[in-house]
Design an enzyme around this catalytic site. Structure first.
Site, short mmCIF file in Angstrom:
data_model
loop_
_atom_site.label_atom_id
_atom_site.label_comp_id
_atom_site.label_asym_id
_atom_site.label_seq_id
_atom_site.Cartn_x
_atom_site.Cartn_y
_atom_site.Cartn_z
N ALA A 251 49.48 87.88 -43.89
CA ALA A 251 48.12 88.38 -43.74
C ALA A 251 47.27 87.34 -43.03
CB ALA A 251 47.52 88.71 -45.10
N ASP A 252 46.29 87.78 -42.28
CA ASP A 252 45.36 86.84 -41.66
C ASP A 252 44.46 86.24 -42.74
OD1 ASP A 252 43.94 85.39 -39.80
OD2 ASP A 252 43.51 87.08 -38.49
N TRP A 253 43.66 85.29 -42.33
CA TRP A 253 42.79 84.52 -43.23
C TRP A 253 41.94 85.45 -44.11
CZ3 TRP A 253 42.24 79.02 -43.12
CH2 TRP A 253 41.21 78.52 -43.93
N GLN A 254 42.16 85.39 -45.42
CA GLN A 254 41.41 86.17 -46.41
C GLN A 254 41.53 87.68 -46.20
OE1 GLN A 254 39.27 85.22 -49.11
NE2 GLN A 254 40.05 83.13 -48.93
N ALA A 255 42.53 88.11 -45.44
CA ALA A 255 42.65 89.54 -45.14
C ALA A 255 42.96 90.36 -46.38
CB ALA A 255 43.72 89.77 -44.07
#
Length: 742
Positions: A269-273
């Site tokens: 997952a992307d940052w804090q996604a």
């Protein structure tokens, strides 16, 4: 995946000493299963957790086995400390150490969009390999790049991370980056899956709405190319695609990515996604967000901590099958084994810095910067600088000596003091020809005052040539830097008009991460060179090009708009029911501006001139009984009729005038780079697989229709030389089939 892992190990063998104990001979899958059988649920969740280096970092979390990967541990000391702590945990599992190596670690190369202007996959691969070697020297083993998103709207700040507006070129260069990172010792990550660049209004993080046919024809091909090249990971987008956040989209991440496209690697997952699923409104709390992400196909949570916090309890409560967690852990461990992390020691920090900024790396960065420069205008052959006529140069503009802007965003560990600015490069090169340099910037970076204009005008009046360096600063590009305008900040256009008012010839060097509105600059400057954000060695590269030591060969990987109101603006438009006719109100266009770009996709001038002959289709009747194995072959003569040696960037575009659905006027399907001496004629040869002639139906079925096609060859997307050919036998490749995935 095991095949790809072996490739990674081969790539890093020259950079890192591998200590291989006897147990390494045991099959990797056996070692994975042995580890998995000993893990608690908390340790499994730990392997699926990626954390960032933050001031409140809990070092004991490594010892507890709660960390599988890290980001922003940005030097050898931090990497060694974290990895040593992780190996001291009960199971001793080493870390994936990631960073966004977008255009370099310490030696900074031009940004990817600028690299794409080279149209040179071999150069892109060599640059990625060099970036990988520097990164591996400090213990990094994973990069969150390349960005395979196709840039369709220049207002989007992240266009600088991508490789242009065209899916074929983006795919070819994405594959080159994947291969290069592997050569240099890094695992790669394709991002952002999928449709991230289609954000509404060019606003980062906004919603995306993409028709299924457009998804398959435009947004997915570069990911397919990256997967075929051996990409190790795929990152989810931060956006919602057609109403469903990609991080929670089972049909997208599992159905399409894994089943149809055959990707077997790690999904991160992307940052804090994962945490953002609550903001998207599809999860009530962190537990539901973690559950939806994992079940959709996400293997690793970046920085939210929700997998670690909630997955064990979700499994115990029966809301997530433990087998789903185990599959994700297996993919993490396969990547770690593939990189050889279990079989080599913690990095030795001694001597790591000596492997950075090495002369060979800086030389390659300079070569890349030269290849990225695009000559947009050169009236009366003002360039290259002629020392017989030019004895004094006035250098003006806020970005001539701005090292930090030249480094650009996403700079890894790049430093401004490592950077040779454009002013410094010009001073050194001018001195070699006995030419004096006067520097008067005229204004600062924000250019909000005319107080220093008079000094710049006075310097211009004394000079034989003015080199004006203007454009956008680094903070107008990159993530979170979307812009509603494409104008230069401040009073730069006024400054350019003031120095041009002296009557002295002006060579304008434009810096920035994207094309901008040039306004009256084309009238005020006889020559215009697009320099992008050229990195550590950008100054010498620009100077060598202005003086003719290097002949510009860069070509635009995006269409250059006249005004921001034209966006999105790309070359591969549909013909429309009322195609544009200049001066005709009732055709496709605007009443106040041309709908055509200022400079087309693929455009770029040289200090020499090239002529393209009529294309010859070697295979005029294609596909009889060959299905997807058929190959279109086209060739065309290219002649350098100028006075200098130079590189022609021959481009092949295909079109299907009549089809089952309206198709783009033309699509790029081949590039041939020809280095030709003055008077020399070469042959541009292209081979296009039959699958590249087709389009996709909404379910992903690939269709190549029988019928008439045309091949266009030239130096940009307006190529006028063309010839016809026929596909005799059409075919269909069902979703997920070899034909559709080739």
């Amino acid at each position: 995946m095991r095949r790809l892992a072996r490739g990674i190990v081969r790539g890093i063998a020259g950079a890192v000493l591998l200590i291989v104990p006897a147990r390494a001979a045991e099959p990797v899958e056996h070692r994975i299963e042995a580890l998995l059988s000993r893990m608690t649920l908390e340790e499994k969740a730990g392997q699926l957790t990626l954390i960032s280096h933050e001031p409140i970092l809990d070092l004991d979390s490594f010892r507890r086995g709660e960390v599988g990967a890290v980001i922003n541990f940005n030097n050898a000391g931090l990497v060694a400390q974290a990895d040593r702590l992780a190996r001291s945990s009960r199971l001793g599992i080493p870390l994936l150490v990631g960073l966004d190596i977008v255009h370099g670690y310490r030696t900074i190369f031009p940004l990817p969009l600028a690299m794409a202007a080279s149209f040179d996959a071999g150069l892109v691969r060599r640059a990625a390999a060099a970036q990988g070697r520097e990164s591996a020297a400090v213990g990094l083993n994973w990069t969150f790049s390349p960005m395979a998103d196709v840039a369709r709207d220049l207002r989007w700040g992240r266009v600088v991370e991508g490789l242009g507006e065209d899916p074929w070129l983006t795919g070819r260069l994405t594959a080159a980056q994947v291969e290069g990172f592997r050569d240099g010792g890094l695992a790669s990550t394709l991002k952002h899956f999928a449709g991230y660049s289609a954000v509404l209004g060019g606003r980062d993080y906004d919603a995306t709405f993409v028709a299924p046919t457009e998804l398959h024809d435009l947004h997915l091909p570069p990911f397919r190319d990256g997967i075929r090249a051996g990409a190790d990971a795929v990152m989810t987008a931060l956006t919602a695609l057609n109403g469903v956040p990609t991080t929670a989209d089972l049909a997208l991440m599992t159905g399409l990515l894994r089943r149809q496209m055959g990707f077997s690697g790690l999904v991160v997952a992307d940052w804090q996604a994962v945490a953002s699923l609550t903001n998207h409104g599809v999860a009530r709390d962190g537990a539901e967000a973690a559950r939806k992400a994992l079940l959709a196909g996400v293997d690793m949570d970046m920085t939210s901590g929700l997998f670690l916090r909630h997955l064990p309890e979700e499994v115990r409560a029966g809301r997530i099958p433990e087998s789903a967690v185990d599959e994700a852990v297996r993919r993490v461990l396969r990547l770690k084994f593939g990189l050889g992390l279990f079989d080599r020691p913690v990095i030795d920090t001694a001597g790591a810095d000596e492997k950075l900024l090495r002369p060979e790396t800086r030389n390659l960065a300079r070569e890349a910067a030269r290849a990225s420069l695009v000559l947009l205008q050169n009236r009366e052959d003002l360039l290259p600088v002629n020392p017989a006529k030019v004895r004094r140069i006035a250098v003006v503009g806020p970005f001539a000596d701005s090292a930090w802007d030249q480094v650009g965003p996403h700079e890894g560990a790049g430093q401004e003091w490592d950077t040779v600015t454009i002013l410094a490069g010009l001073r050194e090169r001018a001195a070699a020809s006995g030419i004096a340099i006067d520097f008067a910037p005229g204004c600062g970076r924000v250019c909000d005052s005319r107080a220093e204009f008079s000094e710049a005008v006075a310097a211009a009046a004394r000079a034989d040539l003015v080199v004006a360096v203007m454009g956008e600063p680094r903070d107008r590009s990159g993530e979170g830097s979307s812009s509603a305008t494409l104008s230069w900040p401040g009073l730069q256009h006024e400054l350019l008009a003031a120095v041009a008012g002296t009557g002295k010839p002006v060579a304008l060097v434009v810096v920035g991460g994207r094309p901008t509105e040039l306004g009256n600059a084309l009238e005020q400057a006889q020559a215009v060179l697009m320099a992008w954000l050229p990195g550590t060695e950008g100054g010498p590269a620009v100077a060598e090009t202005l003086f003719g030591d290097a002949n510009p060969s860069g070509r635009l990987p995006v269409s250059w708009p006249r005004r921001v109101g034209q966006l999105p603006l790309t070359y591969d438009v549909l013909p429309g029911g009322r195609p544009h006719i200049p001066g005709s109100r009732w055709t496709m266009g605007y009443v106040d501006e041309s709908p055509l770009p200022l400079f087309p996709f693929g455009y770029g001038l040289s200090y020499t001139r090239f002529a393209y002959g009529e294309p010859e289709v070697v295979t005029p009747h294609l596909g009889v009984g060959d299905r997807y194995d058929a190959v279109l072959e086209v060739r065309a003569a290219v002649t350098n009729y100028g006075t200098r040696a130079g590189r022609a960037v021959a481009q092949l575009y295909l079109s299907q005038p009549v089809a089952g659905r309206s198709r783009p006027k033309r699509l790029l399907k081949g590039v041939a780079l020809l280095d030709l001496a003055s008077g020399e004629t070469g042959t541009a040869s292209f081979r296009v697989p039959a699958r590249d002639l087709g389009y996709h139906e909404p379910d992903g079925t690939l269709v190549v229709e029988a019928g008439a096609y045309r091949a266009h060859v030239g130096g940009d997307a307006v190529a006028t030389r063309n010839a016809g050919f026929t596909v005799e036998t059409g075919w269909r490749g069902p979703p997920g089939s070899d034909e559709a995935r080739r």
